[in-house]
Design an enzyme around this catalytic site. Structure first.
Site, short mmCIF file in Angstrom:
data_model
loop_
_atom_site.label_atom_id
_atom_site.label_comp_id
_atom_site.label_asym_id
_atom_site.label_seq_id
_atom_site.Cartn_x
_atom_site.Cartn_y
_atom_site.Cartn_z
N MET A 10 30.07 59.73 -8.21
CA MET A 10 28.59 58.97 -7.98
C MET A 10 29.65 57.72 -9.86
O MET A 10 29.45 58.12 -10.45
CB MET A 10 28.01 60.23 -8.09
CG MET A 10 26.40 59.33 -8.67
SD MET A 10 25.52 58.51 -7.62
CE MET A 10 25.45 57.25 -8.58
N ILE A 11 29.04 57.22 -9.69
CA ILE A 11 29.50 56.20 -10.45
C ILE A 11 27.87 55.78 -11.99
O ILE A 11 26.56 55.07 -10.67
CB ILE A 11 29.37 54.78 -9.88
CG1 ILE A 11 30.97 54.70 -9.88
CG2 ILE A 11 30.01 53.78 -11.52
CD1 ILE A 11 31.24 53.01 -8.76
N GLY A 12 27.77 57.20 -12.92
CA GLY A 12 26.06 56.77 -12.98
C GLY A 12 26.40 55.27 -14.30
O GLY A 12 27.43 55.06 -14.50
N SER A 14 26.54 55.73 -17.19
CA SER A 14 27.00 56.07 -18.54
C SER A 14 28.41 56.78 -18.20
O SER A 14 28.97 56.72 -18.74
CB SER A 14 26.32 57.64 -19.64
OG SER A 14 25.06 56.99 -19.95
N ARG A 15 28.42 57.55 -17.13
CA ARG A 15 29.40 58.04 -17.10
C ARG A 15 29.76 58.12 -15.89
O ARG A 15 29.24 57.82 -14.99
CB ARG A 15 29.50 59.67 -17.52
CG ARG A 15 29.20 60.42 -18.89
CD ARG A 15 29.69 61.15 -18.82
NE ARG A 15 28.21 62.13 -18.65
CZ ARG A 15 28.17 63.16 -18.75
NH1 ARG A 15 28.56 64.07 -19.24
NH2 ARG A 15 27.07 63.98 -18.41
N GLY A 114 17.17 54.51 -6.87
CA GLY A 114 18.67 54.61 -7.20
C GLY A 114 19.88 55.30 -5.99
O GLY A 114 18.65 56.57 -5.92
N ASP A 116 21.78 57.65 -6.73
CA ASP A 116 21.89 58.69 -7.52
C ASP A 116 20.48 60.26 -7.50
O ASP A 116 20.65 60.85 -7.07
CB ASP A 116 22.65 58.39 -8.69
CG ASP A 116 21.19 57.69 -9.97
OD1 ASP A 116 20.30 56.78 -8.89
OD2 ASP A 116 21.22 57.87 -11.03
N ASP A 136 16.41 65.03 -12.78
CA ASP A 136 17.40 64.57 -13.14
C ASP A 136 17.34 63.88 -14.34
O ASP A 136 16.71 63.40 -14.95
CB ASP A 136 18.13 63.64 -12.17
CG ASP A 136 19.39 63.18 -12.65
OD1 ASP A 136 20.04 63.79 -13.71
OD2 ASP A 136 20.27 62.95 -11.53
#
Length: 268
Positions: A10-12, A14-15, A114, A116, A136
């Site tokens: 999972m490309i968030g 921030s990370r 989103g 996510d 979240d």
């Protein structure tokens, strides 16, 4: 899928959030900073043989997760991204499967939701049942809920803990930058600047969580309330200090997004 290995990413904002599965069993999960395009190219060229890319990984990452050398190469990669521009870099790997909202078996999703948030909600529904409210606590603090018919109820977004702290430091001349650290609840009426920042940010975040959870429970008296994300452990500790009865009704599950990815991967 049986017992074959596969990777979830999972490309968030921030990370990067990673997981390694064997079949449906999660072996390990870890986070890293975003990779450079050079490191991504190196990994795709080596078929995700992390051991073969050890030199560049060591150069880019503060610490290399211990699990990486033991992950076999050439495994499927199930990818979801909150940053669309990142996706093509990873698609150079031929075993990449990109997850979009169309793969999420929840009705009522809107086009700008989103991925996510959608995956975390699917993970909550799959593992913890419905209705579910997912909180979240990442870069943003998001609330996302689905009813018993697996239909999106809606949600809300506000700046998360780290984003609020960073914003105060970057956009005010005299306020210090405070790192996100484990804290007890500060004195509400603080007499120094550092504690005043912590008081304002933490008490307002906790008040927001309490308010949204209360509103959710008025509409859905039964069902799961899940807390996930990088700041989940800190916020649940603070809630236990401030509102222990409410905190006892919230389950912390750091892997909701991965349960959602697993559900998609096993269905397709």
């Amino acid at each position: 899928m049986a017992n074959s290995g596969w990777l979830a990413l999972m490309i968030g904002n921030s990370r990067l959030h990673w997981a390694w599965f064997r079949g449906i069993t999660l072996q390990q999960a870890w986070d890293t900073p975003h990779f450079s395009s050079e490191l991504i190219a190196d990994l795709t060229q080596h078929q995700f043989d992390f051991a073969a890319c050890a030199e560049r990984l060591t150069a880019e990452l503060p610490t290399v997760p211990n699990v990486l050398p033991y992950i076999p190469a050439s495994q499927p990669l199930w990818l979801a991204s909150a940053i669309p521009a990142q996706v093509p870099l990873w698609q150079a790997y031929p075993q990449t499967q990109v997850i979009t909202l169309a793969a999420i078996p929840i009705t009522g999703l809107y086009a700008t939701l989103g991925i996510d948030r959608a995956l975390a909600l699917l993970g909550a529904a799959t593992v913890h049942g419905l209705p579910s409210l997912v909180i979240d606590a990442g870069t943003g603090l998001t609330f996302t809920g689905a009813n018993a018919e697996a239909r999106l109820v809606g949600g809300a977004i506000l700046p998360g803990l780290r984003l609020q702290l960073r914003s105060l430091a970057e956009h005010t001349a005299a306020l210090p930058h405070l790192s996100n650290r484990q804290v007890s609840l500060p004195q509400r009426w603080s007499t120094n600047t550092d504690d005043a920042i912590w008081s304002g940010v933490l008490y307002s975040l906790l008040a927001g969580i309490r308010d949204f959870v209360t509103a959710w429970q008025q509409q859905f008296s039964r069902g799961a309330i899940l807390l996930t994300g990088g700041d989940a452990s800190l916020l649940i500790d603070l809630l236990r200090q401030q509102a222990p009865d409410l905190a006892a009704q919230i389950k912390v599950d750091p892997n909701l997004i991965f349960w959602g990815i697993r559900q998609v991967a096993t269905q397709l």
